[in-house]
Design a protein around this motif. Structure first.
Motif, PDB file in Angstrom:
ATOM      1  N   CYS A   1      14.850 100.774  43.979  1.00 17.43           N
ATOM      2  CA  CYS A   1      14.509  99.789  42.942  1.00 17.43           C
ATOM      3  C   CYS A   1      15.712  98.932  42.570  1.00 17.43           C
ATOM      4  O   CYS A   1      15.763  98.363  41.472  1.00 17.43           O
ATOM      5  CB  CYS A   1      13.959 100.495  41.700  1.00 17.43           C
ATOM      6  N   ASP A   2      16.678  98.844  43.484  1.00 18.35           N
ATOM      7  CA  ASP A   2      17.864  98.033  43.226  1.00 18.35           C
ATOM      8  C   ASP A   2      17.453  96.597  42.894  1.00 18.35           C
ATOM      9  O   ASP A   2      16.485  96.069  43.456  1.00 18.35           O
ATOM     10  CB  ASP A   2      18.773  98.038  44.460  1.00 18.35           C
ATOM     11  N   LYS A   3      18.194  95.954  42.000  1.00 22.42           N
ATOM     12  CA  LYS A   3      17.837  94.587  41.598  1.00 22.42           C
ATOM     13  C   LYS A   3      18.072  93.564  42.707  1.00 22.42           C
ATOM     14  O   LYS A   3      17.524  92.461  42.674  1.00 22.42           O
ATOM     15  CB  LYS A   3      18.620  94.187  40.348  1.00 22.42           C
ATOM     16  N   GLU A   4      18.910  93.934  43.708  1.00 28.90           N
ATOM     17  CA  GLU A   4      19.190  93.023  44.820  1.00 28.90           C
ATOM     18  C   GLU A   4      18.224  93.306  45.970  1.00 28.90           C
ATOM     19  O   GLU A   4      18.182  94.412  46.507  1.00 28.90           O
ATOM     20  CB  GLU A   4      20.633  93.203  45.303  1.00 28.90           C
ATOM     21  N   PHE A   5      17.470  92.277  46.375  1.00 30.33           N
ATOM     22  CA  PHE A   5      16.479  92.504  47.431  1.00 30.33           C
ATOM     23  C   PHE A   5      17.138  92.873  48.750  1.00 30.33           C
ATOM     24  O   PHE A   5      16.583  93.640  49.545  1.00 30.33           O
ATOM     25  CB  PHE A   5      15.570  91.279  47.602  1.00 30.33           C
ATOM     26  N   ILE A   6      18.348  92.358  49.004  1.00 29.12           N
ATOM     27  CA  ILE A   6      19.023  92.656  50.260  1.00 29.12           C
ATOM     28  C   ILE A   6      19.377  94.137  50.346  1.00 29.12           C
ATOM     29  O   ILE A   6      19.330  94.742  51.422  1.00 29.12           O
ATOM     30  CB  ILE A   6      20.290  91.767  50.443  1.00 29.12           C
TER      31      ILE A   6
ATOM     32  N   ASP B   1      26.118 104.009  43.585  1.00 26.81           N
ATOM     33  CA  ASP B   1      25.746 103.633  42.222  1.00 26.81           C
ATOM     34  C   ASP B   1      26.706 102.608  41.631  1.00 26.81           C
ATOM     35  O   ASP B   1      26.654 102.310  40.434  1.00 26.81           O
ATOM     36  CB  ASP B   1      25.731 104.878  41.326  1.00 26.81           C
ATOM     37  N   SER B   2      27.560 102.045  42.472  1.00 27.19           N
ATOM     38  CA  SER B   2      28.559 101.087  41.999  1.00 27.19           C
ATOM     39  C   SER B   2      27.887  99.826  41.446  1.00 27.19           C
ATOM     40  O   SER B   2      26.868  99.374  41.963  1.00 27.19           O
ATOM     41  CB  SER B   2      29.486 100.697  43.155  1.00 27.19           C
ATOM     42  N   PRO B   3      28.462  99.228  40.404  1.00 29.27           N
ATOM     43  CA  PRO B   3      27.927  97.959  39.900  1.00 29.27           C
ATOM     44  C   PRO B   3      28.185  96.788  40.856  1.00 29.27           C
ATOM     45  O   PRO B   3      27.609  95.717  40.706  1.00 29.27           O
ATOM     46  CB  PRO B   3      28.677  97.763  38.578  1.00 29.27           C
ATOM     47  N   ASN B   4      29.034  97.021  41.849  1.00 26.77           N
ATOM     48  CA  ASN B   4      29.360  95.990  42.831  1.00 26.77           C
ATOM     49  C   ASN B   4      28.366  96.058  44.000  1.00 26.77           C
ATOM     50  O   ASN B   4      28.353  97.044  44.745  1.00 26.77           O
ATOM     51  CB  ASN B   4      30.785  96.210  43.345  1.00 26.77           C
ATOM     52  N   PRO B   5      27.535  95.027  44.192  1.00 22.43           N
ATOM     53  CA  PRO B   5      26.547  95.061  45.285  1.00 22.43           C
ATOM     54  C   PRO B   5      27.173  95.272  46.657  1.00 22.43           C
ATOM     55  O   PRO B   5      26.598  95.969  47.502  1.00 22.43           O
ATOM     56  CB  PRO B   5      25.876  93.687  45.192  1.00 22.43           C
ATOM     57  N   ALA B   6      28.331  94.683  46.901  1.00 23.99           N
ATOM     58  CA  ALA B   6      28.993  94.844  48.199  1.00 23.99           C
ATOM     59  C   ALA B   6      29.359  96.296  48.442  1.00 23.99           C
ATOM     60  O   ALA B   6      29.267  96.801  49.570  1.00 23.99           O
ATOM     61  CB  ALA B   6      30.236  93.955  48.265  1.00 23.99           C
ATOM     62  N   GLU B   7      29.765  96.987  47.392  1.00 23.24           N
ATOM     63  CA  GLU B   7      30.118  98.402  47.517  1.00 23.24           C
ATOM     64  C   GLU B   7      28.866  99.236  47.796  1.00 23.24           C
ATOM     65  O   GLU B   7      28.900 100.166  48.614  1.00 23.24           O
ATOM     66  CB  GLU B   7      30.791  98.879  46.226  1.00 23.24           C
ATOM     67  N   ARG B   8      27.777  98.884  47.152  1.00 19.37           N
ATOM     68  CA  ARG B   8      26.520  99.609  47.389  1.00 19.37           C
ATOM     69  C   ARG B   8      26.058  99.401  48.832  1.00 19.37           C
ATOM     70  O   ARG B   8      25.596 100.332  49.494  1.00 19.37           O
ATOM     71  CB  ARG B   8      25.431  99.159  46.404  1.00 19.37           C
ATOM     72  N   MET B   9      26.176  98.167  49.318  1.00 20.21           N
ATOM     73  CA  MET B   9      25.765  97.882  50.695  1.00 20.21           C
ATOM     74  C   MET B   9      26.623  98.649  51.702  1.00 20.21           C
ATOM     75  O   MET B   9      26.109  99.184  52.691  1.00 20.21           O
ATOM     76  CB  MET B   9      25.843  96.376  50.964  1.00 20.21           C
TER      77      MET B   9
END
Length: 220
Positions: free
Chosen positions: A42-47, A11-19
């Motif tokens: 439903c994450d805002k980042e398609f990747i 749930d981190s605001p950092n996309p790299a951390e979520r990945m």
């Protein structure tokens, strides 16, 4: 593995951390991994949504299967839908009705090519023939060529005659790209009509088509 820590990172605001957290879920049990993956559908980042689709494909549970169907239904990005289709196929033959329906409804070239590749791995020549026929009728040349290429997989199967019935008339169409792919696929068939058509294509007016017609001979 600390599930509370994973939950925080996913749930981190950092996309790299979520990945990174999603990547670690492959080492977790389905009971831990699937609910956390579903949280990022439903994450805002398609990747990240694509990684979720891939992650769900590694979880052999009904919940993961249903999540993939939901993801495909509501996803706007074709890259994610294509990844979800690949993951759905990992669940085996129960995925075939869904993949067939998705191919019929979703006309994006990436999704259709992914489904063709996935279904070709199954021992269902009739379904593959149907998909190839739909693909050849597509407006996208890449889907057409992919469908023609997978018809070669039907050589020696119960759908061989059906495949040849599709391929042979296309050996004389105007498009050199199509004739070339037809030549490559015909090279896998031992049927006399296939050999005769291939012999004709070896004298095609287009050198690209001639090269394609000779490819199979060079590999034998």
């Amino acid at each position: 593995m600390d599930s509370a820590n994973l939950e925080s990172r996913i749930d981190s605001p950092n996309p790299a951390e979520r990945m990174a957290a999603i990547a670690e879920l492959r080492h977790c049990s389905p009971g831990v991994a699937v609910p956390l993956l579903k949280r990022r559908m439903c994450d805002k980042e398609f990747i990240i949504r694509s990684l979720v689709a891939g992650g769900l494909g590694r979880q052999n549970t009904e919940s993961a299967f249903e999540a993939l169907i939901t993801l495909i239904e509501y996803e706007n990005d074709p890259n994610v839908r294509a990844e979800a289709a690949n993951s759905l196929a990992k669940f085996g033959e129960c995925s075939l009705p869904f993949l067939l329906n998705l191919f019929e409804q979703d006309t994006h070239w990436l999704v259709r090519q992914s489904i063709l590749a996935a279904v070709s791995a199954f021992d269902h020549s009739e379904i593959l023939l149907q998909l190839c026929q739909w693909g050849i009728a597509d407006d996208d040349i890449f889907v057409q060529q992919a469908a023609l290429a997978y018809l070669a997989d039907l050589s020696g199967t119960s759908s061989e005659e059906g495949a040849l019935a599709v391929l042979l008339p296309l050996a004389t169409v105007e498009s050199a790209d199509i004739r070339a792919q037809v030549a490559r696929s015909l090279g896998y068939f031992e049927h006399p009509e296939a050999k005769a058509a291939l012999a004709e294509l070896q004298h095609d007016k287009d050198h690209y088509v001639i090269g394609a017609a000779l490819e199979r001979l060079l590999l034998v």
